[in-house]
Design a protein around this motif. Structure first.
Motif, mmCIF file in Angstrom:
data_model
loop_
_atom_site.group_PDB
_atom_site.id
_atom_site.type_symbol
_atom_site.label_atom_id
_atom_site.label_comp_id
_atom_site.label_asym_id
_atom_site.label_seq_id
_atom_site.Cartn_x
_atom_site.Cartn_y
_atom_site.Cartn_z
ATOM 1 N N VAL A 195 75.117 22.972 -26.604
ATOM 2 C CA VAL A 195 74.308 24.172 -25.803
ATOM 3 C C VAL A 195 74.496 24.169 -24.675
ATOM 4 O O VAL A 195 74.656 22.694 -24.611
ATOM 5 N N GLN A 196 74.411 25.250 -24.450
ATOM 6 C CA GLN A 196 74.010 25.093 -22.864
ATOM 7 C C GLN A 196 72.885 24.250 -22.195
ATOM 8 O O GLN A 196 72.234 24.606 -22.796
ATOM 9 N N GLY A 197 72.846 24.336 -20.697
ATOM 10 C CA GLY A 197 71.519 23.752 -20.037
ATOM 11 C C GLY A 197 71.422 25.131 -21.027
ATOM 12 O O GLY A 197 70.829 26.074 -20.268
ATOM 13 N N GLU A 198 69.529 24.426 -20.230
ATOM 14 C CA GLU A 198 68.136 25.299 -20.797
ATOM 15 C C GLU A 198 67.753 25.709 -21.844
ATOM 16 O O GLU A 198 67.502 27.013 -21.548
ATOM 17 N N GLY A 199 69.250 25.718 -23.288
ATOM 18 C CA GLY A 199 68.835 26.015 -23.917
ATOM 19 C C GLY A 199 68.018 24.955 -24.938
ATOM 20 O O GLY A 199 67.686 24.117 -24.160
ATOM 21 N N SER A 200 68.361 25.825 -26.249
ATOM 22 C CA SER A 200 66.918 24.854 -27.103
ATOM 23 C C SER A 200 68.217 24.341 -28.681
ATOM 24 O O SER A 200 68.912 25.673 -28.458
ATOM 25 N N LEU A 201 67.747 23.256 -29.109
ATOM 26 C CA LEU A 201 67.721 23.320 -30.453
ATOM 27 C C LEU A 201 67.025 22.866 -31.179
ATOM 28 O O LEU A 201 66.019 22.664 -30.396
ATOM 29 N N THR A 202 67.180 22.498 -32.209
ATOM 30 C CA THR A 202 65.858 22.747 -33.897
ATOM 31 C C THR A 202 66.456 21.255 -34.253
ATOM 32 O O THR A 202 67.499 21.485 -35.063
ATOM 33 N N LEU A 203 65.693 19.872 -34.512
ATOM 34 C CA LEU A 203 67.055 19.248 -35.081
ATOM 35 C C LEU A 203 65.143 19.124 -36.373
ATOM 36 O O LEU A 203 64.341 19.101 -36.087
ATOM 37 N N SER A 204 65.860 19.234 -37.383
ATOM 38 C CA SER A 204 65.724 18.578 -38.696
ATOM 39 C C SER A 204 65.806 17.321 -39.589
ATOM 40 O O SER A 204 66.787 17.064 -39.548
ATOM 41 N N CYS A 205 64.602 17.066 -39.700
ATOM 42 C CA CYS A 205 64.779 15.536 -40.873
ATOM 43 C C CYS A 205 64.191 15.565 -42.383
ATOM 44 O O CYS A 205 62.763 16.352 -42.553
ATOM 45 N N VAL A 206 64.779 15.751 -43.270
ATOM 46 C CA VAL A 206 63.730 15.413 -44.891
ATOM 47 C C VAL A 206 63.781 14.139 -44.938
ATOM 48 O O VAL A 206 65.080 13.391 -44.719
ATOM 49 N N GLY A 207 62.733 13.432 -45.874
ATOM 50 C CA GLY A 207 62.588 12.074 -45.828
ATOM 51 C C GLY A 207 62.191 12.437 -47.542
ATOM 52 O O GLY A 207 61.792 12.689 -48.149
ATOM 53 N N SER A 208 63.109 11.236 -48.190
ATOM 54 C CA SER A 208 62.887 11.239 -49.433
ATOM 55 C C SER A 208 62.723 9.303 -50.085
ATOM 56 O O SER A 208 62.960 8.968 -48.650
ATOM 57 N N GLY A 209 62.152 9.615 -51.543
ATOM 58 C CA GLY A 209 62.529 7.313 -51.008
ATOM 59 C C GLY A 209 60.618 6.800 -50.677
ATOM 60 O O GLY A 209 60.564 5.817 -50.489
ATOM 61 N N ILE A 210 59.742 7.485 -49.656
ATOM 62 C CA ILE A 210 58.842 7.237 -48.967
ATOM 63 C C ILE A 210 57.643 6.773 -49.446
ATOM 64 O O ILE A 210 56.750 8.071 -50.157
ATOM 65 N N THR A 211 56.893 6.167 -49.982
ATOM 66 C CA THR A 211 55.771 5.436 -50.708
ATOM 67 C C THR A 211 54.754 5.440 -49.718
ATOM 68 O O THR A 211 53.628 5.734 -50.174
ATOM 69 N N TYR A 212 54.968 4.996 -48.958
ATOM 70 C CA TYR A 212 54.074 5.102 -47.730
ATOM 71 C C TYR A 212 52.879 6.094 -47.424
ATOM 72 O O TYR A 212 53.823 7.197 -47.298
ATOM 73 N N ARG A 213 51.729 6.888 -47.726
ATOM 74 C CA ARG A 213 51.166 7.838 -47.956
ATOM 75 C C ARG A 213 51.131 8.859 -46.215
ATOM 76 O O ARG A 213 51.605 9.724 -46.789
ATOM 77 N N ASP A 214 50.946 8.138 -44.982
ATOM 78 C CA ASP A 214 50.586 8.302 -44.252
ATOM 79 C C ASP A 214 51.543 7.775 -43.219
ATOM 80 O O ASP A 214 50.705 7.367 -42.430
ATOM 81 N N PRO A 215 53.606 8.240 -43.137
ATOM 82 C CA PRO A 215 54.116 7.383 -41.811
ATOM 83 C C PRO A 215 53.906 7.394 -40.732
ATOM 84 O O PRO A 215 54.115 8.946 -40.423
ATOM 85 N N CYS A 216 54.710 7.158 -40.241
ATOM 86 C CA CYS A 216 54.694 7.098 -38.303
ATOM 87 C C CYS A 216 55.995 7.431 -38.445
ATOM 88 O O CYS A 216 56.869 6.993 -39.430
ATOM 89 N N LEU A 217 56.401 9.093 -38.422
ATOM 90 C CA LEU A 217 57.265 10.014 -38.058
ATOM 91 C C LEU A 217 58.251 9.905 -36.829
ATOM 92 O O LEU A 217 57.204 9.933 -35.684
ATOM 93 N N GLY A 218 59.305 10.147 -36.732
ATOM 94 C CA GLY A 218 59.867 9.563 -34.990
ATOM 95 C C GLY A 218 60.889 10.493 -35.059
ATOM 96 O O GLY A 218 61.975 10.073 -35.862
ATOM 97 N N TRP A 219 61.270 10.273 -34.403
ATOM 98 C CA TRP A 219 63.230 11.083 -33.574
ATOM 99 C C TRP A 219 63.744 9.565 -32.829
ATOM 100 O O TRP A 219 62.834 9.963 -31.453
ATOM 101 N N LEU A 220 64.555 9.419 -32.148
ATOM 102 C CA LEU A 220 65.336 7.724 -30.935
ATOM 103 C C LEU A 220 66.187 9.056 -31.406
ATOM 104 O O LEU A 220 67.169 10.294 -31.632
#
Length: 122
Positions: free
Chosen positions: A12-37
């Motif tokens: 993308v060019q500078g000043e533009g926008s993007l949206t990243l998505s993440c789908v998790g599976s196999g997560i059994t912890y009820r309310d986990p902390c999710l993050g982007w690195l």
């Protein structure tokens, strides 16, 4: 086992926008902390944004006001809306999860992360 799959990266060019998505599976912890690195070329991985089990969010100073992290209703997916992108945001972006209490600031304190998606800003 836990699996995190990212999508949405690109160029993308500078000043533009993007949206990243993440789908998790196999997560059994009820309310986990999710993050982007992210890992910029030649630098250590850094934590960009997190959303804790209560929905509280935290951002790195470099992205405050430009990035928004949103947790999915299933608490297993998360998106990162990125606006006003700058060349310094060019990096490999990783989705991450912590499988016990707490919401870390250090990348090493997350339990698992995905393969990453590349974001390039010119």
């Amino acid at each position: 086992h836990v699996q995190l799959v990212e999508s949405g990266g690109g160029s993308v060019q500078g000043e533009g926008s993007l949206t990243l998505s993440c789908v998790g599976s196999g997560i059994t912890y009820r309310d986990p902390c999710l993050g982007w690195l992210r890992q910029l070329p030649g630098k250590e991985r850094e934590t960009v944004a997190t959303v804790d089990g209560y929905g509280g969010t935290r951002y790195a100073n470099s992205v405050k006001g430009r990035f928004t992290i949103i947790r999915g209703k299933d608490h297993r997916s998360v998106t990162l809306q990125m606006a006003d992108l700058k060349p310094d945001d060019t990096a490999m972006y990783y989705c991450a999860v912590r499988l016990n209490s707490g919401c870390p600031t250090r990348p090493a304190d997350f339990s698992a992360w995905g393969q990453g998606t590349q974001v390039t800003v010119s």
